[in-house]
Design an enzyme around this catalytic site. Structure first.
Site: not given
Ligand code: CAA
Length: 261
Positions: A69, A112, A115, A135
């Site tokens: 998400a 998400g 999911e 999460e």
């Molecule tokens: N939401 C918003 N933006 C996100 C995102 C997310 N879930 N995942 C990645 N992005 C964005 C980053 O912020 C970044 O944007 P900027 O360039 O503007 O900073 C861009 O995508 C590229 O990401 P990274 O620079 O972080 O890329 P990376 O290769 O270094 O890392 C990653 C990749 C490990 C996937 C890392 O982006 C990450 O950990 N993302 C979040 C994963 C996460 O926590 N997901 C769960 C979300 S909560 C949820 O999903 C609730 C639910 O159950 C419904």
């Protein structure tokens, strides 16, 4: 007609009887913000209603199926905001789709994203795929069904491990654990997934819909009720011309030409 629709965060196309949806929000690794959710649900529902389509294929980019998400969109919300808007409830529209949905997962399928993949019916992973429910690292828990669908897919031990520690599963572990049905080389992912989707789309559509419904009943009913549900659906299949054609084609050693597709 989907081609006439304007989507911002997904791409939609058809390949014969397969409706292909590609998550396309590269700047956020396909993070599922509200707009992407609305578009994805609208696109699967449109394909579900389209008589020219037998199977839906959902994929992302090479780097990410979806990284979750949208954290930036969620960050400032408070309890009343998410409760009153019933965040993520719209995904129920995705799970009500009756046609089979194949997921082709490459790269990150986190939160998400994992999911959403689990809401699909057949999961095919590239060898680069990584699944996780991180999460817990954000001070929350899965919110799009992860605690339920991951537990049903891989059992309590691995679901607890992944959801409580936030660790990721690679494609090999995902296949070993029953989360995905096949792992393929990353550069073949779309072709192989399209083959699977195309194969399903040539079958009798009523039979495919009933089969999906029967498998899903396994998650909602007792064994006896589920077996009875299946048997009645099996009986009903004998009311279709496709049953006559499928069985006649077998006897005549030829390919079946199903009418209801
Ligand atoms: N939401 C918003 N933006 C996100 C995102 C997310 N879930 N995942 C990645 N992005 C964005 C980053 O912020 C970044 O944007 P900027 O360039 O503007 O900073 C861009 O995508 C590229 O990401 P990274 O620079 O972080 O890329 P990376 O290769 O270094 O890392 C990653 C990749 C490990 C996937 C890392 O982006 C990450 O950990 N993302 C979040 C994963 C996460 O926590 N997901 C769960 C979300 S909560 C949820 O999903 C609730 C639910 O159950 C419904």
């Amino acid at each position: 007609n989907q081609s006439a629709q304007r989507y911002q965060n997904i791409r939609v196309e058809t390949r014969e009887r397969v409706g292909l949806i590609t998550l396309d929000r590269p700047k956020a690794l396909n993070a599922l913000n509200a707009q992407t959710m609305r578009e994805t649900v609208a696109a699967v529902q449109a394909f579900d209603a389209d008589r020219g389509i037998g199977t839906i294929l959902l994929t992302g980019s090479e780097r990410a199926f979806a990284a979750g998400a949208d954290i930036k969109e969620m960050a400032s919300q408070d309890y009343a905001d998410v409760y009153l808007a019933d965040w993520f409830a719209d995904w129920d529209g995705f799970t009500r789709v009756r046609k089979p949905i194949v997921a082709a997962v490459s790269g990150y399928a986190l939160g998400g994203g994992c999911e959403l993949a689990m809401m699909c019916d057949v999961l095919i992973a590239a060898d680069t795929a990584q699944f996780g429910q991180p999460e817990i690292d954000l001070g929350v828990l899965p919110g799009m069904g992860g605690s339920q669908r991951l537990t049903r897919a891989v059992g309590k031990a691995k679901a607890m491990d992944m959801i409580l520690t936030g660790r990721r599963m690679d494609a090999a572990e995902a296949e070993r654990s029953g989360l995905v049905s096949r792992v393929v080389p990353a550069d073949e992912l779309l072709d192989r997934a399209l083959e699977v989707a195309a194969t399903i789309s040539t079958r009798s559509l009523p039979a495919a819909l009933a089969a999906k419904e029967a498998v899903n009943a396994a998650f909602e009913t007792t064994l006896a009720q589920g077996v009875l549900f299946e048997r009645r659906a099996f009986h009903a299949a004998f009311a279709t011309e496709d049953q006559k054609e499928g069985m006649a084609a077998f006897a005549q050693k030829r390919q079946a030409e199903f009418k209801h597709r």
